[in-house]
Design an enzyme around this catalytic site. Structure first.
Site, PDB file in Angstrom:
ATOM      1  N   ASP A  57      14.611 -42.862  41.205  1.00 21.42           N
ATOM      2  CA  ASP A  57      15.387 -44.097  41.356  1.00 21.42           C
ATOM      3  C   ASP A  57      16.537 -43.814  42.311  1.00 21.42           C
ATOM      4  O   ASP A  57      17.541 -43.211  41.929  1.00 21.42           O
ATOM      5  CB  ASP A  57      15.902 -44.558  39.995  1.00 21.42           C
ATOM      6  CG  ASP A  57      16.803 -45.790  40.082  1.00 21.42           C
ATOM      7  OD1 ASP A  57      16.680 -46.538  41.076  1.00 21.42           O
ATOM      8  OD2 ASP A  57      17.617 -45.999  39.160  1.00 21.42           O
ATOM      9  N   ILE A 114      21.065 -40.626  42.488  1.00 20.95           N
ATOM     10  CA  ILE A 114      19.604 -40.649  42.556  1.00 20.95           C
ATOM     11  C   ILE A 114      19.086 -39.985  41.287  1.00 20.95           C
ATOM     12  O   ILE A 114      19.404 -38.827  41.009  1.00 20.95           O
ATOM     13  CB  ILE A 114      19.089 -39.907  43.801  1.00 20.95           C
ATOM     14  CG1 ILE A 114      19.704 -40.522  45.063  1.00 20.95           C
ATOM     15  CG2 ILE A 114      17.566 -39.952  43.866  1.00 20.95           C
ATOM     16  CD1 ILE A 114      19.483 -39.701  46.318  1.00 20.95           C
ATOM     17  N   ALA A 115      18.322 -40.732  40.498  1.00 19.79           N
ATOM     18  CA  ALA A 115      17.815 -40.228  39.219  1.00 19.79           C
ATOM     19  C   ALA A 115      16.365 -39.786  39.367  1.00 19.79           C
ATOM     20  O   ALA A 115      15.569 -40.439  40.043  1.00 19.79           O
ATOM     21  CB  ALA A 115      17.932 -41.304  38.139  1.00 19.79           C
ATOM     22  N   ASP A 128      15.245 -52.039  41.583  1.00 18.50           N
ATOM     23  CA  ASP A 128      15.786 -51.488  40.340  1.00 18.50           C
ATOM     24  C   ASP A 128      15.947 -52.574  39.275  1.00 18.50           C
ATOM     25  O   ASP A 128      15.614 -52.363  38.101  1.00 18.50           O
ATOM     26  CB  ASP A 128      17.109 -50.768  40.595  1.00 18.50           C
ATOM     27  CG  ASP A 128      18.124 -51.619  41.353  1.00 18.50           C
ATOM     28  OD1 ASP A 128      17.755 -52.689  41.885  1.00 18.50           O
ATOM     29  OD2 ASP A 128      19.296 -51.195  41.431  1.00 18.50           O
TER      30      ASP A 128
END
Length: 258
Positions: free
Chosen positions: A12, A18-19, A111
């Protein structure tokens, strides 16, 4: 020794961070983040992958609201895993248990779209209000019967906090925290109160109004990395899911109709 096989890596790419989440047996077994940097280089991202992802994957699904970084991640993923990632977006076709766009497609961040899909697909709710407190504060409603109903987008808590500090000469940098009282007596306490109570009243107000507007009950799901300090103030029953977005990205990635 062969690396253990983990089939999916979810990424993500957000405005602030940023995951990365890896899934095994339908559960997250690794969740890490890196700071978003528009000047990220290929070697920096590759080193991050080498440090954190000592495993193989079958698929990589990405949601990105920072298009300038898409090419770098696509190249690094191909170099590292030898596969091409799939980017999810609102305008692709998906095989879901409900129709998100029953009244027609409209522009929506990937998202936010992922959050709304996860809210319906992962829970047995009919109508959900989804709040994501990140760089932005997004509040969107979704219905299993009627699809995405719409929503509001506001700046997130840290954006508001930093903007206030940048524009108020006498305010100095301090740590934000959950306020103890609505009415505080110190400047820092009053800023904390103003910062978090505005989101409390926004969320609870929207929740009450959509129930009146649609004459239906709604469940409340809260997500986002900046939500933890607000949660103690919310007086409506809610579910907090820090992984809601990556769960939604995974659902969408596995539901794409080619």
């Amino acid at each position: 020794m062969n690396k253990p096989l983990l089939s999916e890596l979810i990424i993500d790419i957000g405005n602030t961070s940023i995951a990365f989440a890896s899934f095994k047996d339908n559960k997250i077994n690794l969740f890490v983040k890196m700071k978003t940097n528009l000047m990220l280089r290929h070697d920096e991202v590759f080193s991050f992958f080498k440090e954190n992802f000592d495993f193989n994957v079958n698929q990589v699904f990405i949601s990105s609201v920072v298009p300038i970084l898409n090419g770098i991640f696509e190249n690094v993923i191909f170099s590292f895993f030898k596969i091409k990632p799939l980017f999810i977006s609102f305008d692709l076709n998906y095989d879901l248990t409900f129709n998100p766009y029953k009244s027609g497609k409209f522009l929506l961040g990937s998202d936010v779209f992922a959050n709304l899909v996860a809210a319906i697909e992962n829970y047995s709710f009919e109508n959900v209000l989804v709040v994501d407190l990140g760089t932005a504060c997004t509040i969107f409603a979704v219905s299993r019967q009627d699809g995405i109903l719409g929503g509001l987008i506001n700046s997130g808590p840290l954006i508001n906090f930093n903007s206030l500090l940048d524009n108020a000469y006498l305010l100095k940098k301090f740590s934000i925290s959950t306020p103890s009282n609505l009415l505080e007596r110190t400047t820092s306490g009053s800023v904390n109160s103003g910062l978090f109570y505005q989101y409390k009243y926004l969320i609870e107000g929207v929740y009450r109004d959509i129930k009146k507007m649609y004459k239906k009950e709604f469940n409340l799901i809260i997500a986002g990395g900046n939500a933890n300090l607000l949660l103690p103030l919310i007086e409506i029953e809610f579910i907090f899911n820090i992984h809601l977005t990556v769960e939604g990205i995974r659902i969408l990635g596995n539901s794409i109709v080619f």
